[in-house]
Design a protein around this motif. Structure first.
Motif, PDB file in Angstrom:
ATOM      1  N   ALA A 324      47.207  41.164  -0.258  1.00 15.75           N
ATOM      2  CA  ALA A 324      46.437  42.406  -0.132  1.00 15.75           C
ATOM      3  C   ALA A 324      47.322  43.556   0.316  1.00 15.75           C
ATOM      4  O   ALA A 324      47.248  44.674  -0.228  1.00 15.75           O
ATOM      5  CB  ALA A 324      45.286  42.203   0.853  1.00 15.75           C
ATOM      6  N   THR A 325      48.162  43.315   1.299  1.00 19.40           N
ATOM      7  CA  THR A 325      49.036  44.373   1.819  1.00 19.40           C
ATOM      8  C   THR A 325      50.022  44.836   0.760  1.00 19.40           C
ATOM      9  O   THR A 325      50.272  46.038   0.602  1.00 19.40           O
ATOM     10  CB  THR A 325      49.794  43.862   3.054  1.00 19.40           C
ATOM     11  N   THR A 326      50.591  43.895   0.035  1.00 21.83           N
ATOM     12  CA  THR A 326      51.552  44.233  -1.012  1.00 21.83           C
ATOM     13  C   THR A 326      50.894  45.050  -2.117  1.00 21.83           C
ATOM     14  O   THR A 326      51.483  46.002  -2.643  1.00 21.83           O
ATOM     15  CB  THR A 326      52.165  42.954  -1.602  1.00 21.83           C
ATOM     16  N   ARG A 327      49.676  44.692  -2.459  1.00 21.92           N
ATOM     17  CA  ARG A 327      48.961  45.409  -3.504  1.00 21.92           C
ATOM     18  C   ARG A 327      48.732  46.868  -3.099  1.00 21.92           C
ATOM     19  O   ARG A 327      48.817  47.776  -3.934  1.00 21.92           O
ATOM     20  CB  ARG A 327      47.628  44.713  -3.775  1.00 21.92           C
ATOM     21  N   LEU A 328      48.454  47.098  -1.833  1.00 20.14           N
ATOM     22  CA  LEU A 328      48.224  48.466  -1.355  1.00 20.14           C
ATOM     23  C   LEU A 328      49.445  49.347  -1.573  1.00 20.14           C
ATOM     24  O   LEU A 328      49.346  50.472  -2.080  1.00 20.14           O
ATOM     25  CB  LEU A 328      47.852  48.448   0.128  1.00 20.14           C
ATOM     26  N   THR A 329      50.611  48.856  -1.189  1.00 27.39           N
ATOM     27  CA  THR A 329      51.805  49.695  -1.305  1.00 27.39           C
ATOM     28  C   THR A 329      52.268  49.832  -2.753  1.00 27.39           C
ATOM     29  O   THR A 329      52.806  50.876  -3.142  1.00 27.39           O
ATOM     30  CB  THR A 329      52.945  49.135  -0.432  1.00 27.39           C
ATOM     31  N   LEU A 330      52.050  48.804  -3.582  1.00 28.37           N
ATOM     32  CA  LEU A 330      52.444  48.903  -4.988  1.00 28.37           C
ATOM     33  C   LEU A 330      51.590  49.915  -5.739  1.00 28.37           C
ATOM     34  O   LEU A 330      52.072  50.615  -6.625  1.00 28.37           O
ATOM     35  CB  LEU A 330      52.328  47.537  -5.667  1.00 28.37           C
ATOM     36  N   GLU A 331      50.314  49.972  -5.396  1.00 27.16           N
ATOM     37  CA  GLU A 331      49.410  50.893  -6.081  1.00 27.16           C
ATOM     38  C   GLU A 331      49.318  52.243  -5.379  1.00 27.16           C
ATOM     39  O   GLU A 331      48.479  53.078  -5.722  1.00 27.16           O
ATOM     40  CB  GLU A 331      48.021  50.262  -6.188  1.00 27.16           C
ATOM     41  N   ASP A 332      50.179  52.450  -4.369  1.00 29.84           N
ATOM     42  CA  ASP A 332      50.215  53.721  -3.624  1.00 29.84           C
ATOM     43  C   ASP A 332      48.855  54.061  -3.009  1.00 29.84           C
ATOM     44  O   ASP A 332      48.492  55.231  -2.860  1.00 29.84           O
ATOM     45  CB  ASP A 332      50.656  54.878  -4.532  1.00 29.84           C
ATOM     46  N   SER A 333      48.084  53.023  -2.644  1.00 31.60           N
ATOM     47  CA  SER A 333      46.774  53.276  -2.043  1.00 31.60           C
ATOM     48  C   SER A 333      46.748  52.968  -0.559  1.00 31.60           C
ATOM     49  O   SER A 333      45.699  52.968   0.072  1.00 31.60           O
ATOM     50  CB  SER A 333      45.711  52.417  -2.746  1.00 31.60           C
ATOM     51  N   GLY A 334      47.879  52.703   0.012  1.00 35.42           N
ATOM     52  CA  GLY A 334      47.966  52.440   1.441  1.00 35.42           C
ATOM     53  C   GLY A 334      49.378  52.669   1.947  1.00 35.42           C
ATOM     54  O   GLY A 334      50.334  52.638   1.175  1.00 35.42           O
ATOM     55  N   VAL A 335      49.501  52.891   3.234  1.00 38.26           N
ATOM     56  CA  VAL A 335      50.807  53.151   3.850  1.00 38.26           C
ATOM     57  C   VAL A 335      51.138  51.984   4.765  1.00 38.26           C
ATOM     58  O   VAL A 335      50.342  51.610   5.637  1.00 38.26           O
ATOM     59  CB  VAL A 335      50.796  54.465   4.651  1.00 38.26           C
ATOM     60  N   LEU A 336      52.298  51.387   4.564  1.00 44.47           N
ATOM     61  CA  LEU A 336      52.735  50.289   5.413  1.00 44.47           C
ATOM     62  C   LEU A 336      53.561  50.819   6.581  1.00 44.47           C
ATOM     63  O   LEU A 336      54.364  51.738   6.407  1.00 44.47           O
ATOM     64  CB  LEU A 336      53.582  49.304   4.617  1.00 44.47           C
ATOM     65  N   PRO A 337      53.390  50.254   7.779  1.00 44.40           N
ATOM     66  CA  PRO A 337      54.267  50.639   8.888  1.00 44.40           C
ATOM     67  C   PRO A 337      55.686  50.152   8.633  1.00 44.40           C
ATOM     68  O   PRO A 337      55.901  49.186   7.895  1.00 44.40           O
ATOM     69  CB  PRO A 337      53.635  49.933  10.088  1.00 44.40           C
ATOM     70  N   TRP A 338      56.638  50.805   9.244  1.00 42.40           N
ATOM     71  CA  TRP A 338      58.039  50.501   8.971  1.00 42.40           C
ATOM     72  C   TRP A 338      58.415  49.068   9.319  1.00 42.40           C
ATOM     73  O   TRP A 338      59.355  48.496   8.763  1.00 42.40           O
ATOM     74  CB  TRP A 338      58.951  51.453   9.739  1.00 42.40           C
ATOM     75  N   TYR A 339      57.678  48.441  10.239  1.00 46.83           N
ATOM     76  CA  TYR A 339      58.041  47.108  10.721  1.00 46.83           C
ATOM     77  C   TYR A 339      57.389  45.980   9.924  1.00 46.83           C
ATOM     78  O   TYR A 339      57.566  44.810  10.266  1.00 46.83           O
ATOM     79  CB  TYR A 339      57.654  46.964  12.197  1.00 46.83           C
ATOM     80  N   PHE A 340      56.653  46.298   8.871  1.00 41.94           N
ATOM     81  CA  PHE A 340      55.954  45.235   8.145  1.00 41.94           C
ATOM     82  C   PHE A 340      56.928  44.218   7.562  1.00 41.94           C
ATOM     83  O   PHE A 340      56.739  43.001   7.692  1.00 41.94           O
ATOM     84  CB  PHE A 340      55.096  45.829   7.024  1.00 41.94           C
ATOM     85  N   GLY A 341      57.975  44.679   6.886  1.00 43.61           N
ATOM     86  CA  GLY A 341      58.908  43.763   6.221  1.00 43.61           C
ATOM     87  C   GLY A 341      59.564  42.800   7.184  1.00 43.61           C
ATOM     88  O   GLY A 341      59.587  41.589   6.948  1.00 43.61           O
ATOM     89  N   ILE A 342      60.080  43.314   8.302  1.00 39.51           N
ATOM     90  CA  ILE A 342      60.789  42.449   9.247  1.00 39.51           C
ATOM     91  C   ILE A 342      59.833  41.515   9.954  1.00 39.51           C
ATOM     92  O   ILE A 342      60.155  40.347  10.203  1.00 39.51           O
ATOM     93  CB  ILE A 342      61.590  43.298  10.267  1.00 39.51           C
ATOM     94  N   SER A 343      58.618  41.986  10.276  1.00 36.60           N
ATOM     95  CA  SER A 343      57.647  41.112  10.937  1.00 36.60           C
ATOM     96  C   SER A 343      57.192  39.999  10.002  1.00 36.60           C
ATOM     97  O   SER A 343      57.003  38.850  10.424  1.00 36.60           O
ATOM     98  CB  SER A 343      56.444  41.932  11.433  1.00 36.60           C
ATOM     99  N   LYS A 344      57.001  40.314   8.732  1.00 36.15           N
ATOM    100  CA  LYS A 344      56.605  39.304   7.759  1.00 36.15           C
ATOM    101  C   LYS A 344      57.719  38.281   7.563  1.00 36.15           C
ATOM    102  O   LYS A 344      57.455  37.070   7.426  1.00 36.15           O
ATOM    103  CB  LYS A 344      56.258  39.976   6.424  1.00 36.15           C
ATOM    104  N   MET A 345      58.954  38.729   7.566  1.00 35.50           N
ATOM    105  CA  MET A 345      60.084  37.813   7.425  1.00 35.50           C
ATOM    106  C   MET A 345      60.144  36.854   8.608  1.00 35.50           C
ATOM    107  O   MET A 345      60.313  35.636   8.438  1.00 35.50           O
ATOM    108  CB  MET A 345      61.396  38.586   7.313  1.00 35.50           C
ATOM    109  N   LEU A 346      59.986  37.371   9.823  1.00 38.21           N
ATOM    110  CA  LEU A 346      60.032  36.519  11.012  1.00 38.21           C
ATOM    111  C   LEU A 346      58.889  35.511  11.010  1.00 38.21           C
ATOM    112  O   LEU A 346      59.079  34.332  11.328  1.00 38.21           O
ATOM    113  CB  LEU A 346      59.973  37.382  12.278  1.00 38.21           C
ATOM    114  N   ALA A 347      57.698  35.961  10.638  1.00 38.98           N
ATOM    115  CA  ALA A 347      56.544  35.055  10.593  1.00 38.98           C
ATOM    116  C   ALA A 347      56.743  33.963   9.555  1.00 38.98           C
ATOM    117  O   ALA A 347      56.350  32.808   9.773  1.00 38.98           O
ATOM    118  CB  ALA A 347      55.271  35.848  10.291  1.00 38.98           C
ATOM    119  N   THR A 348      57.370  34.297   8.433  1.00 40.57           N
ATOM    120  CA  THR A 348      57.616  33.308   7.383  1.00 40.57           C
ATOM    121  C   THR A 348      58.658  32.284   7.829  1.00 40.57           C
ATOM    122  O   THR A 348      58.513  31.086   7.572  1.00 40.57           O
ATOM    123  CB  THR A 348      58.080  34.005   6.091  1.00 40.57           C
TER     124      THR A 348
END
Length: 463
Positions: A324-348
């Motif tokens: 869901a989060t990825t779809r938002l940023t790809l379709e330019d319908s939502g703004v991701l916080p700058w820390y999303f990528g690193i937090s998702k990497m750590l959680a994975t």
């Protein structure tokens, strides 16, 4: 008269006794017919019933995954702090159940599939690919998604598909190691195709990832398997794209710098992620390794607690697959916080280290989207936001898997962005080369080395 009849009888008996023997050829012909019919039946069952079953299980897991995500979202609505309790307990329970009842289901499932393909015997792959493994993989994956683990269902679907097709090994014409490899590769390819709803990517995954050490000679059979399992997915889901549809476009001549930059950043990030996962499974200090092996339930609970704390501090963004989060940023319908990528990497990474069941395909795409969003913010005039995110996603996935063709095809099919074919192709190749400098051995094949010895009943978790 009696003498005459006796002579006739003796003549008839002599004639019958000297007839050419017909019983043996008749039996041989019958045996050949029966054998031929049996081979046709087993081939038909393998290449028709098998793919249909793979497709049904993949679609069922997809629907189940959606319900599991909704269940977790409902839990967060009730209390945003509930993961602090639910995730440690859930991770501990899933680890225990997996080790106790479903050994061999831990982790992604792709390393197990690769190890089974590379095996020359029957004992090991029976421990890695079986109906029990398929059932356990589904249950454990749904459990992980229900508690909010940062996992995907695509890798598990590969092992599920391979397990289904492996059931036909040893029957009819499927008696030798080569036919076993064909069945497993076809099942893994069908799993990817049905999981992502991307048939072409399934074929390329079998060629590029599953058959790195073997000549790929299962073209027609794999095609049939992927087509049939893909038809089940299309019938149930329609022409569905998990990341939506983007109209992003990048002119080759003016976007060359964007392709180079995204390829380097995505490939380096993917290579670092792979190296961290490899280190977490084989290069940790002796005390940590001993704790993970001897106190696995407690370690899994600790990983769940760390992910929960990370999620609570970031509004739950690292939880789940990240679709869901990825779809938002790809379709330019939502703004991701700058820390999303690193937090998702750590959680994975933590989800993988815990030893519970779950793949890294979908989370990797989400991490790539987060990094791509950062790149787009830093270089707003380089390309459109969607184009930059799309390029980094493909580059990151290629960096993680070192399968550039599969990566750009997955991105093209999952986002309906055929107009980005050449840029996606180029950025994936660049990313794979950059990743190789950081992590020389492909991630899945390095993890598959854990299964290069005969499996035992207590298989250690595949991270």
């Amino acid at each position: 008269m009696s003498g005459k009849y006796l002579a006739y009888a003796e003549g008839i008996a002599h004639f019958i006794m000297h007839l050419p023997p017909r019983r043996k050829p008749y039996s041989l012909r019958t045996g050949l017919i029966i054998s031929r019919v049996s081979d046709i039946w087993h081939r038909g069952a393998a290449w028709i019933i098998g793919p249909l079953l793979v497709g049904l299980l993949a679609v069922g897991l997809a629907f189940g995954g959606e319900q599991a995500a909704k269940l977790h979202a409902q839990m967060l609505k009730i209390s945003p702090y509930s993961p602090l309790v639910v995730m440690p307990l859930g991770f501990a329970l899933l680890f225990y159940l997996g080790r106790r009842f479903f050994p061999g289901t831990q982790g992604s499932g792709i390393p197990q599939t690769i190890a089974a393909i590379d095996s020359t015997g029957t004992e090991k792959e029976n421990a890695l690919l079986s109906p029990r493994i398929a059932v356990g993989k589904i249950l454990m994956t749904l459990g992980g998604l229900s508690v909010g683990a940062s996992i995907g269902r695509e890798g598990p679907t590969v092992q599920i598909g391979a397990s289904v097709m492996h059931m036909f090994y040893g029957h009819g014409p499927f008696q030798n190691p080569e036919t076993r490899r064909i069945l497993i590769m076809a099942g893994g390819a069908a799993g990817i195709a049905a999981a992502f709803n991307t048939p072409l990517a399934g074929i390329m995954f079998a060629i590029e990832e599953l058959s790195k050490k073997h000549v790929f000679n299962a073209n027609s059979s794999t095609l049939v398997t992927v087509i049939l399992s893909g038809l089940i997915s299309l019938a149930a889901l329609g022409n569905y794209t998990y990341f939506g549809s983007t109209g992003a476009y990048l002119d080759w001549s003016s976007g060359i710098w964007a392709i180079l930059l995204c390829g380097v950043i995505g490939g380096a990030s993917g290579g670092c992620f792979s190296q961290l996962l490899i280190a977490s499974s084989s290069k940790l200090p002796a005390r940590v390794t001993s704790f993970m092996q001897n106190r696995g339930v407690l370690f899994a609970a600790l990983c769940g607690l760390l992910i929960a704390i990370l999620g609570v501090c970031t509004d739950g963004l690292p939880f789940g697959t990240g679709y869901a989060t990825t779809r938002l940023t790809l379709e330019d319908s939502g703004v991701l916080p700058w820390y999303f990528g690193i937090s998702k990497m750590l959680a994975t990474i933590l989800s993988s280290m815990s030893g519970i069941t779950g793949g890294i395909f979908a989370p990797s795409l989400a991490v790539g989207a987060g990094i791509g969003d950062n790149v787009a913010d830093l270089f707003p005039n380089m390309a459109t936001h969607s184009a930059t995110v799309l390029l980094v996603m493909a580059a990151y996935l290629s960096g993680v898997t070192r399968a550039p063709v599969t990566s750009f095809i997955i991105m093209m099919e999952m986002t309906d962005s055929h107009q980005m074919l050449i840029p996606l192709m180029t950025v994936s190749v660049i990313a794979s080369a950059v990743s190789k400098m950081i992590c020389p051995t492909p991630l899945y094949h390095k993890l598959a080395e854990r299964f290069s010895v005969p499996a035992t009943a207590n298989l250690q978790p595949s991270r």
